[in-house]
Motif scaffolding. Structure first.
Motif, mmCIF file in Angstrom:
data_model
loop_
_atom_site.group_PDB
_atom_site.id
_atom_site.type_symbol
_atom_site.label_atom_id
_atom_site.label_comp_id
_atom_site.label_asym_id
_atom_site.label_seq_id
_atom_site.Cartn_x
_atom_site.Cartn_y
_atom_site.Cartn_z
ATOM 1 N N PHE A 202 17.911 -130.283 8.384
ATOM 2 C CA PHE A 202 17.614 -128.412 8.535
ATOM 3 C C PHE A 202 16.100 -128.045 8.332
ATOM 4 O O PHE A 202 15.561 -128.349 7.289
ATOM 5 C CB PHE A 202 18.381 -128.455 7.009
ATOM 6 C CG PHE A 202 19.048 -126.928 6.935
ATOM 7 C CD1 PHE A 202 19.399 -126.278 7.640
ATOM 8 C CD2 PHE A 202 18.255 -125.943 5.550
ATOM 9 C CE1 PHE A 202 19.054 -124.448 7.478
ATOM 10 C CE2 PHE A 202 17.796 -125.461 5.126
ATOM 11 C CZ PHE A 202 18.822 -124.641 5.420
ATOM 12 N N GLN A 203 15.930 -127.127 8.902
ATOM 13 C CA GLN A 203 14.816 -126.677 9.417
ATOM 14 C C GLN A 203 14.496 -125.132 10.332
ATOM 15 O O GLN A 203 15.603 -125.142 10.992
ATOM 16 C CB GLN A 203 13.682 -127.228 10.321
ATOM 17 C CG GLN A 203 11.949 -127.149 9.568
ATOM 18 C CD GLN A 203 11.132 -128.123 10.514
ATOM 19 O OE1 GLN A 203 11.421 -129.082 11.226
ATOM 20 N NE2 GLN A 203 9.962 -128.046 9.725
ATOM 21 N N GLY A 204 13.731 -124.221 9.149
ATOM 22 C CA GLY A 204 13.678 -122.754 9.737
ATOM 23 C C GLY A 204 14.903 -122.473 9.926
ATOM 24 O O GLY A 204 15.736 -121.221 10.859
ATOM 25 N N GLY A 205 16.353 -122.421 9.280
ATOM 26 C CA GLY A 205 17.201 -122.112 8.935
ATOM 27 C C GLY A 205 18.362 -122.593 9.936
ATOM 28 O O GLY A 205 19.608 -121.928 9.750
ATOM 29 N N HIS A 206 18.259 -123.794 10.887
ATOM 30 C CA HIS A 206 19.001 -123.996 11.551
ATOM 31 C C HIS A 206 18.832 -125.991 11.849
ATOM 32 O O HIS A 206 17.851 -126.072 11.021
ATOM 33 C CB HIS A 206 17.822 -123.681 12.573
ATOM 34 C CG HIS A 206 17.742 -122.615 13.472
ATOM 35 N ND1 HIS A 206 18.862 -122.274 13.661
ATOM 36 C CD2 HIS A 206 16.844 -122.083 13.469
ATOM 37 C CE1 HIS A 206 18.509 -120.631 14.209
ATOM 38 N NE2 HIS A 206 17.244 -120.493 13.893
ATOM 39 N N GLY A 207 20.694 -126.189 11.405
ATOM 40 C CA GLY A 207 20.941 -127.397 11.428
ATOM 41 C C GLY A 207 20.806 -128.499 13.458
ATOM 42 O O GLY A 207 21.202 -127.507 14.419
ATOM 43 N N SER A 208 20.749 -129.908 13.205
ATOM 44 C CA SER A 208 20.850 -130.414 14.279
ATOM 45 C C SER A 208 21.082 -131.695 13.686
ATOM 46 O O SER A 208 20.481 -131.656 12.640
ATOM 47 C CB SER A 208 19.278 -130.869 15.238
ATOM 48 O OG SER A 208 18.657 -130.967 14.806
ATOM 49 N N TYR A 268 18.977 -117.580 4.357
ATOM 50 C CA TYR A 268 17.452 -117.646 4.835
ATOM 51 C C TYR A 268 17.438 -117.983 6.076
ATOM 52 O O TYR A 268 18.273 -118.121 6.957
ATOM 53 C CB TYR A 268 16.718 -119.282 4.540
ATOM 54 C CG TYR A 268 15.357 -119.608 4.822
ATOM 55 C CD1 TYR A 268 14.636 -119.537 3.860
ATOM 56 C CD2 TYR A 268 15.197 -120.266 5.916
ATOM 57 C CE1 TYR A 268 13.641 -119.327 4.381
ATOM 58 C CE2 TYR A 268 14.060 -121.168 6.153
ATOM 59 C CZ TYR A 268 12.910 -120.302 5.620
ATOM 60 O OH TYR A 268 11.406 -120.586 5.612
ATOM 61 N N ASN A 269 17.072 -116.952 6.783
ATOM 62 C CA ASN A 269 17.040 -116.800 8.374
ATOM 63 C C ASN A 269 18.042 -115.964 9.090
ATOM 64 O O ASN A 269 18.575 -116.861 10.147
ATOM 65 C CB ASN A 269 16.060 -117.749 9.195
ATOM 66 C CG ASN A 269 14.862 -117.763 9.215
ATOM 67 O OD1 ASN A 269 14.089 -117.361 8.159
ATOM 68 N ND2 ASN A 269 13.918 -119.273 9.904
ATOM 69 N N ASP A 270 18.820 -114.987 8.587
ATOM 70 C CA ASP A 270 19.845 -114.778 8.630
ATOM 71 C C ASP A 270 21.214 -115.641 8.853
ATOM 72 O O ASP A 270 22.137 -115.200 9.228
ATOM 73 C CB ASP A 270 19.762 -114.071 9.816
ATOM 74 C CG ASP A 270 18.687 -113.133 10.594
ATOM 75 O OD1 ASP A 270 18.346 -112.272 9.599
ATOM 76 O OD2 ASP A 270 18.034 -112.593 11.697
#
Length: 348
Positions: A202-208, A268-270
């Protein structure tokens, strides 16, 4: 497994040395000796837990060329070479997976540049009363804020409610707070000689998410998915008790529910998500609830996820949950799919 590989390498090394007693050319003798030394060196690297494939694979190559040249007498060596090559390939895949993960960890830690501060009681004044009691009870007041945490987990996982057997997992996680992010990497036993490697980021508001069989064959790879983004953010929020000073970060807002519970909302980040924290009268954390996506496909809908605290201990100066049960509240009833125990924790 490690012991068996060492034995196989040493036996194969001795077999190559024994072959030197036969009549052969000087060049062939050098080849048999080189293979013997490479196999022996690979055995030493296995013993000291280093990248033994770097010697093991060249040893197999040299050995198999010799086996082909002396096929009538040495053809059984092909079996040993195949076994060693397979083990070396699996170890190389694990090494490569770890190297890629290490690069992601370094990028995650370097991106967090938050300033340190001492947590004071005045900083808690705007929080709901149960959250204040919790942060005071765990020993956060008076110590510096947490910039990052590295923790080790030992867990047991089930993929389906009807599954009888638990899959054992060993995991590590790195989390940062000024810039909210985490990386979780796990190694799960699949068969006695086969494992599954997993990585959640989880980084920059995005998960992978990445899952690979034997660190080599892709099983799942999910990214650029809004449902994964939100679920990852809510996971970060649910794991807040492992880095509790993040409760004071501006990307988290709190709302009191009653005397023993409060709702935290993170944006965070929308990407936004919420979790409800339940405490005892004395401020001890008991449960965390959040509506998350269990899956990432188009049909996936939010389900209630519950983290139930079974044990707490003081680790690196703060009282944190060390044993938890993670469950999905399915229509047919609760499904506890992950049980974890924290075996190590270090703050920076």
């Amino acid at each position: 497994m490690r012991f068996l590989i060492i034995v196989l390498l040493l036996l194969h090394s001795l077999a190559h040395l024994a072959a030197l007693s036969q009549d052969m050319s000087t060049a062939a003798g050098v080849g048999w000796l080189m293979a013997a030394l490479l196999f022996a060196g690979a055995a030493v690297l296995v013993f000291i837990r280093k990248a033994w494939w770097a010697l093991g694979l060249p040893a197999v190559l040299v050995s198999q060329v010799l086996v082909i040249l002396f096929w009538q007498d040495a053809k059984l060596g092909t079996v040993a070479n195949l076994l060693i090559a397979l083990a070396a390939l699996l170890h190389w895949a694990q090494w490569r997976f770890q190297q890629e993960t290490n690069r992601e960890i370094q990028a995650l830690l370097q991106a967090d540049a938050g300033a340190e501060m001492i947590v004071t009681e005045n900083m808690l004044q705007e929080l709901p009363a149960p959250v204040q009691r919790w942060l005071q009870a765990i020993g956060l007041v008076g110590r510096r804020s947490i910039r990052s945490v590295h923790l080790r987990q030992h867990g047991w996982m089930k993929l389906k409610p009807e599954q009888k057997k638990w899959t054992e997992a060993v995991a590590e996680q790195y989390t940062t707070t000024a810039v909210p992010a985490f990386l979780w990497q796990a190694r799960m036993k699949f068969l006695p000689f086969l494992h599954v490697s997993g990585r959640d980021l989880f980084q920059g508001g995005h998960g992978s998410m990445i899952i690979q069989l034997a660190s080599l064959l892709p099983v799942a790879r999910v990214s650029h998915n809004a449902k994964v983004d939100q679920s990852s953010l809510q996971r970060y929020l649910m794991e807040l008790p492992w880095y509790p000073s993040a409760a004071l970060q501006p990307y988290i807002t709190w709302e009191g529910i009653d005397h023993t519970s409060a709702k935290a909302t993170m944006t965070y980040n929308d990407v936004s998500g919420s979790a409800t924290f339940l405490f005892s009268e004395a401020g001890e954390l008991q449960e965390i609830h959040a509506w998350r996506y269990k899956d990432s496909d188009e049909q996936a809908v939010p389900m209630e996820c519950v983290g139930a605290v079974r044990e707490q201990k003081v680790m690196d100066g703060i009282r944190v949950p060390t044993k938890l049960d993670i469950s999905w509240l399915l229509p047919q009833g609760p499904f506890t799919w992950y049980r974890l125990e924290i075996s190590g924790l270090a703050y920076k």
